[in-house]
Each structure stands twice: as C-alpha cells, then as structure tokens.
Design an enzyme around this catalytic site. Structure first.
Site, PDB file in Angstrom:
ATOM      1  N   ALA A 108       0.833  -1.208   0.000  1.00  0.00           N
ATOM      2  CA  ALA A 108       0.000   0.000   0.000  1.00  0.00           C
ATOM      3  C   ALA A 108       0.868   1.260   0.000  1.00  0.00           C
ATOM      4  CB  ALA A 108      -0.919  -0.002   1.218  1.00  0.00           C
ATOM      5  N   HIS A 109       1.962   1.248   0.749  1.00  0.00           N
ATOM      6  CA  HIS A 109       2.840   2.418   0.777  1.00  0.00           C
ATOM      7  C   HIS A 109       3.546   2.630  -0.566  1.00  0.00           C
ATOM      8  CE1 HIS A 109       2.106   2.674   5.058  1.00  0.00           C
ATOM      9  NE2 HIS A 109       2.681   3.858   5.041  1.00  0.00           N
ATOM     10  N   LYS A 110       3.979   1.528  -1.169  1.00  0.00           N
ATOM     11  CA  LYS A 110       4.617   1.611  -2.482  1.00  0.00           C
ATOM     12  C   LYS A 110       3.623   2.228  -3.475  1.00  0.00           C
ATOM     13  CE  LYS A 110       7.376  -1.367  -5.534  1.00  0.00           C
ATOM     14  NZ  LYS A 110       6.595  -1.544  -6.777  1.00  0.00           N
TER      15      LYS A 110
END
Lengths: 305, 194
Positions: free
Chosen positions: B35-37
């Site tokens: 999700a952060h990527k």
C-alpha cells in the site's frame, strides 16, 4: 490424522506455552510501576489470555509454520504432507491463520498459506509406534531481525571461539532493538553451513525456557548472555527497560575447517510452539517438543549415568 | 491518557510529546508495504478522504467475512514500521496524515515529516493482536482487496479506545533514538568486557 493437525494449528496459534507465560509475568514484575515497559507487558499478558479464551491468533502475523514430524516406520511422509496441507488450508479458512504466503516476485497471495516451500516441513522416521508433531509459528518481524555472522569478524574483534560467539550475539540483539517484538527468545546456531547453522538456531527455539544446556560451556554462555543482553536496556518493544530477552538457547553443529557461522534466530515474545502425540485415534496436545525433551535435566542425568 | 478524536486537529497533535499515552477514537486506515509503495508511485485519490487529518495503521490484519458480507477484525496488531521508512515521509505530506501507528519506530526522514506536517508516531503493542482487534468496532470499507490480498489491503476501520504510546513527536523527539544511543554505549562496554 488431519483433524489432529488442524487442532494443533488452532492451539499453537492461540495459546502461548506456560514456560513463556511465566517468563513474561516475571518480566512484567521486574519493570517499574507506571513505566511504558510494564504497561506493554501487562497488555501482552492480557492479550494472551484473551486469545486463548476466544481461539484467536495471539498475533495477526501467524508467521512461518515450521513443522517437525516424527513418524513410525511404514508411515508415508507424502500422506502426512497431504494431511498437513489440508489442515493448513482449513486453519486459514477458519481464521486460525492469516493468509500469509505470497509469490516471491509478484507478491500475489496464495490465499491459503501454501506455496513454494510453505509450510516448512521436516520429517524424521523414528523407532516408536506413535506419531509426534511439533509446530512453531514464527512471525516475520522477528525473522527480519534474525542474522548470520561469519567469524572471524574484524569489526567486532570476534574470533573463532566462544568469546567470538558472545560478541556477535550482543551485536545482533543490539541491532534488533525493538523491531522484533521483544523481549525476545534467542536461538543461536554455531557451526554447520549457512543453511544448517540457521536451522540449528531455529531448532533451539523449540526448547523450554526453563531447561539447561547439557554442554557446560554452552550452558555457561547461555546464562551469561541472558544477563548481559538484559543490561543493554532495549527493553520490551524497545521502550527501554529491564528485560530485552527472555532466554538464549545455543546449539552447535560440526562445520568445515574453513567456515565458522553463528546464526541468530530471533523469536518474538509471542513464541508459539505446540506439540501433539498421536497413538491410534488418540491425540495428546501439549508444548513439549522432541527437541525440548533432549534438553530436560532428567534426560541429561540419565545419559550421564 | 490523552483522548484523540479522528480526524484530528493539528494543534492537538503538535502538543503531544514522547511518552504520552493516547487513546484513539474514530477512523484508522491500515496500510503496509504494498500500500505504501502504491501511494508513493500512483498517489491514488480513492484513499485521500480517509487519510486527511487521519491515521495510518501499519497492520496486516486477520479479517473474517460474516455471512451478511460484513468484515470483522479477528487479530490486528501492528507490523514493523521501519520497512515503510523509504515511503512514509512522502505519504504523510501527500495525504496530510496526523498519526502513523505501528511498532518498532521509524527513522530520521519520518521524524522530519512529523515536524513538517504536524504528526506523531504512535507505538502500539506488537503482538497484542486480539486486544487491538477488539478496539476495531467496525470495518467500514476495504480497498484493493483483490489486488493486494488480506494483509496488504487498505482496511478502513472505526476504532474506540485504541491505545498506544507516542514514541516520536512533532517537536523532533524520538524515544527510539534515545534507546538506541544508550544501548550503543552498553554494547561497547559489554563487548570489550571480554
């Protein structure tokens, strides 16, 4: 057989072994009243009780499942593997396990905890008529701070001897800080090749915290390191405090003259290990692994006499 | 214990200091590695309204879908936060995040973002998955479930009395830095003790 394996997964995921609970209680009592470290350990113990009551995973990271299966002659490991895979899928469906196996490159989740190399299975044929299975669920956070050193290590002035082992363990646990969900239990494998050195370290995690190493030199180092690592002051969750590790367990394997590996398997406080012994249709569940049995003080005395 | 309602007011978050114990009430969004990527590379808008003045929770939960189709949190403790260090500062600035919840603490770039954005890092108890799952009173929505799988999806949750300790604050304080420095000295002593 497969129902017993399913029940073993349920119990292992939701119940922390009594020796670990006792160590966590002692650690809580050692922290100052009102400190964040103490409040962490109070929450940890509350969580363990809640998880056991409601058959829910102690930690949402239900980890890598490492199975050690001891079977009588004539029992097919392939059939056992099929039963373990069924139990793994069913345990995932029932939320005893989180779907925790993803493709190494694409990241695609298999959805049922099976995949290339998962779960991790070790089969051993033995002379008994019963079947015995030990299961360890080891979370990813603690796996990520595990480490392997090749001695000599000039930066640490760690040579190929027990003192060298002591130095790299101190360095490894310092580097782990609070990342591995401490207070941790540290399995150490000395010798072997790169793979078996780490396997030895992981096998050490099946031991009871209360046992003693029958090898006096390793026993001495285990006790010294527990004391020294707790003086690092990293503390529960890395908040600072009196308990950085609950135990250190060291095993050794023969190595090539050219190599001297020291592997550190960091296990989070949520040390989920469970065992089942099966005779005919009857199954007995506890937390006494075959590896732990080798280290029981009474077994040690018997061998000596 | 300091009570924080989400979405949170910037001045209330800026006033928090390392060591403060906090109880959260309101909306929290889980996001971890994938999700952060995604948030850094694609800057998706679907998650924006849920993160503005909100909280990101580093967590890959065990979720169970009930017969009526609703999701329930079974086990939902924090995952190790440092893996998001390369992304976190950018995500906080892009989405105006006020709280990052996780375990193990984060590095200097995130600490700098806390000061810039007016945010804190809240440390939840690692492994206390059942205790924390019970604070999730409702799973409101889920995004990217099919693409990312259960642990990595964006779970939008409503929490009550979700507890944690501030270990990095908007004034540049970091408990993790303090413990690291103190234990570094101890390590030198112990190693040279021979």
């Amino acid at each position: 057989m497969k129902k017993h394996f399913l029940e073993l997964i349920r119990r292992t995921s939701s119940q922390i072994p009594p020796d670990v609970l006792s160590a966590l209680e002692a650690a809580r009592d050692a922290e100052a009243a009102g400190s964040p470290a103490r409040s962490v350990l109070e929450d940890v113990l509350k969580n363990c009780a809640l998880a056991a009551e409601s058959s829910r995973p102690v930690c949402q990271d239900t980890g890598t499942a490492i199975w050690m299966v001891y079977h009588p002659p004539g029992v097919s490991p392939r059939a056992l593997e099929r039963d373990i895979l069924w139990a793994t899928r069913e345990a995932t469906r029932r939320s005893y396990l989180r779907p925790n196996a993803v493709d190494a490159i694409t990241g695609k989740n298999s959805g049922d905890n099976t995949g290339l190399g998962l779960p991790v299975l070790h089969f051993h044929e033995w002379g008994k008529k019963s079947l015995h299975a030990d299961l360890l669920l080891k979370g990813g956070g603690s796996e990520n701070v595990s480490a392997q050193y090749s001695l000599p290590d000039s930066a640490l002035k760690a040579g190929r001897d027990l003192e060298g082992v002591r130095r790299v363990v101190i360095d490894g646990i310092f580097k782990a800080q609070g990342q591995g969900c401490g207070p941790g239990i540290i399995g150490v494998g000395v010798g072997g090749d790169r793979a078996t050195s780490m396997l030895e370290a992981k096998e050490q995690l099946f031991r009871l915290l209360t046992d003693r190493n029958p090898d006096p030199a390793l026993d001495g180092l285990e006790r010294r390191l527990v004391n020294e690592l707790n003086r690092l002051g990293v503390g529960p969750m890395g908040f600072g405090g009196a308990t950085t590790v609950l135990g250190v367990k060291i095993g050794k394997r023969h190595r090539l003259p050219a190599s001297f590996f020291v592997s550190l398997a960091y296990m989070c406080w949520a040390c989920r290990r469970g065992s089942v012994s099966i005779v005919g249709e009857r199954a007995r569940f506890d937390h006494m692994s075959q590896i732990a049995a080798r280290y029981r003080p009474d077994a040690e005395r018997k061998r000596a006499s | 214990m300091k009570r924080i309602e989400l979405p949170a007011a910037e001045d209330q978050i800026r006033a928090l200091r390392v060591g403060d114990e906090v109880a959260l009430f309101g909306r929290v969004v889980t996001a971890r590695d994938a999700a952060h990527k995604l948030m850094v590379e694609k800057r998706p808008d679907f998650i924006r309204p849920f993160l503005q003045d909100g909280a990101i929770y580093h967590c890959g939960p065990v979720m169970k879908q009930e017969k009526d189709g609703r999701w329930r949190a079974v086990a939902a403790g924090p995952t190790t936060s440092i893996r998001e260090e390369p992304y976190q500062a950018q995500v906080m600035q892009e989405y105006r995040v006020r709280l990052v919840i996780g375990k193990g603490g984060m590095g200097p770039r995130t600490l700098e973002a806390c000061q810039k954005v007016g945010a804190v890092y809240l440390h939840a108890v690692g492994g206390a998955a059942v205790l924390l799952a019970d604070c999730i009173r409702e799973v409101e929505q889920v995004f990217m479930l099919d693409e990312l799988g259960v642990p990595e999806a964006f779970w939008v949750c409503r929490v009550e009395d979700f507890r944690g300790v501030v270990t990095m604050d908007a004034a540049g304080g970091s408990l993790h830095q303090t413990v690291l420095e103190a234990s570094r000295k101890k390590r030198e002593e112990l190693i040279s003790a021979g």
